[in-house]
Scaffold this motif. Structure first.
Motif, short mmCIF file in Angstrom:
data_model
loop_
_atom_site.label_atom_id
_atom_site.label_comp_id
_atom_site.label_asym_id
_atom_site.label_seq_id
_atom_site.Cartn_x
_atom_site.Cartn_y
_atom_site.Cartn_z
N ASP A 114 -3.76 6.13 -2.89
CA ASP A 114 -3.96 5.85 -1.48
C ASP A 114 -4.92 4.67 -1.33
OD1 ASP A 114 -6.50 6.86 -2.01
OD2 ASP A 114 -6.13 8.77 -1.01
N GLN A 115 -5.23 4.30 -0.11
CA GLN A 115 -6.07 3.13 0.12
C GLN A 115 -7.45 3.29 -0.50
OE1 GLN A 115 -6.11 2.06 4.27
NE2 GLN A 115 -4.01 1.27 4.22
N GLN A 151 -8.98 0.86 -3.36
CA GLN A 151 -10.27 0.21 -3.18
C GLN A 151 -11.18 0.46 -4.38
OE1 GLN A 151 -11.09 -1.97 -0.62
NE2 GLN A 151 -12.75 -2.37 -2.09
N ASP A 211 0.83 -1.21 0.00
CA ASP A 211 0.00 0.00 0.00
C ASP A 211 0.87 1.26 0.00
OD1 ASP A 211 -2.32 -1.45 -0.05
OD2 ASP A 211 -2.90 -1.06 2.03
N GLN A 258 1.09 4.12 -2.90
CA GLN A 258 0.87 5.51 -2.50
C GLN A 258 2.02 6.39 -3.00
OE1 GLN A 258 -1.50 7.50 0.00
NE2 GLN A 258 -0.47 8.75 -1.54
#
Length: 255
Positions: A242-243, A247, A232, A236
């Motif tokens: 980013d997360q 997603q 992750d 980034q």
């Protein structure tokens, strides 16, 4: 992974869809296609590829390789050339089998150096960052390829699967499938090169000239983990994902 009916296995052409992710979902088929150079495809095979409605073709070869064996045009697909392997000053490196054959000295030391310079740098290639921009913007389906569809293409496939939440074991399985798809080339190499007369470790290294080695693929993953605390963190920092963004990718490209 799924085979595309009508395309010879030695083209190393396959759909990344079908792999299970760590959260129990499956990568959707029809969005990501990895391949060897398209100049080797028959017209019948190219017709099959055209029917996949690919929007972007990422040619990860050096300019010299692309000029020597240019991609045929595919209806509806935008061609994007961007070398995945460059020197620190941005100069492209000719990574074609013929160029490598001229440069490679057949020793363990030089093979270790090759792994370090190539597989150590590939995960941080600007070419993949450009490709991911299209993935994030849903400009898919895409195809990405180099000359043999194994090294530069193999790492590109690794990164896509990583971003979608596929585990390392499965990612390495897809990477090593190249040896099954390129068995014809590997077998011919064995017939023409005196591997039996060599140190077994060196002989194994040289088989990656036409195929891939687990060590090389694992090396790339380890270089990411050496530099970042997690995948992750890698996405980034290297891709600006980013997360939340990761997603969104999973929501769109897995089911």
């Amino acid at each position: 992974m799924s085979d595309i009916i009508g395309i010879e296995k030695k083209r190393n052409f396959r759909d990344l869809g079908g792999y299970q992710t760590t959260d129990g979902k499956t990568v959707k088929k029809g969005y990501f296609f990895r391949s060897s150079r398209l100049s080797d495809f028959s017209q019948k095979e190219l017709d099959i590829v055209e029917n996949l409605h690919i929007k972007k073709i990422y040619d990860l070869r050096s300019l010299a390789e692309a000029k020597d064996a240019p991609d045929p045009a595919l209806d509806g697909a935008e061609y994007i050339h961007i070398s995945a392997i460059t020197k620190p000053d941005g100069t492209e490196i000719d990574f074609s089998p013929s160029a490598m054959e001229d440069k490679v000295v057949y020793s363990k030391e030089n093979n270790h150096e090759f792994t370090s310079k190539v597989y150590g740098n590939l995960p941080f290639s600007p070419a993949y960052k450009k490709m991911f921009k299209d993935i994030v913007e849903n400009n898919t389906p895409i195809m990405f390829h180099c000359s043999a569809g194994k090294d530069r293409t193999g790492i590109a496939a690794m990164l896509i699967l990583l971003a979608l939440g596929v585990d390392e074991e499965t990612i390495m399985y897809d990477y090593m499938l190249t040896n099954e798809y390129r068995k014809e080339y590997i077998d011919n190499f064995k017939k023409t090169f005196p591997l039996k007369e060599m140190d077994p470790e060196l002989a194994g290294m040289l088989l990656a000239f036409e195929g891939v080695s687990y060590t090389n693929g694992e090396y790339s993953l380890n270089k990411i983990k050496e530099k970042y605390t997690s995948y992750d963190a890698y996405f980034q920092e290297e891709f600006g994902l980013d997360q939340h963004a990761l997603q969104k990718l999973k929501d769109y490209y897995t089911e």
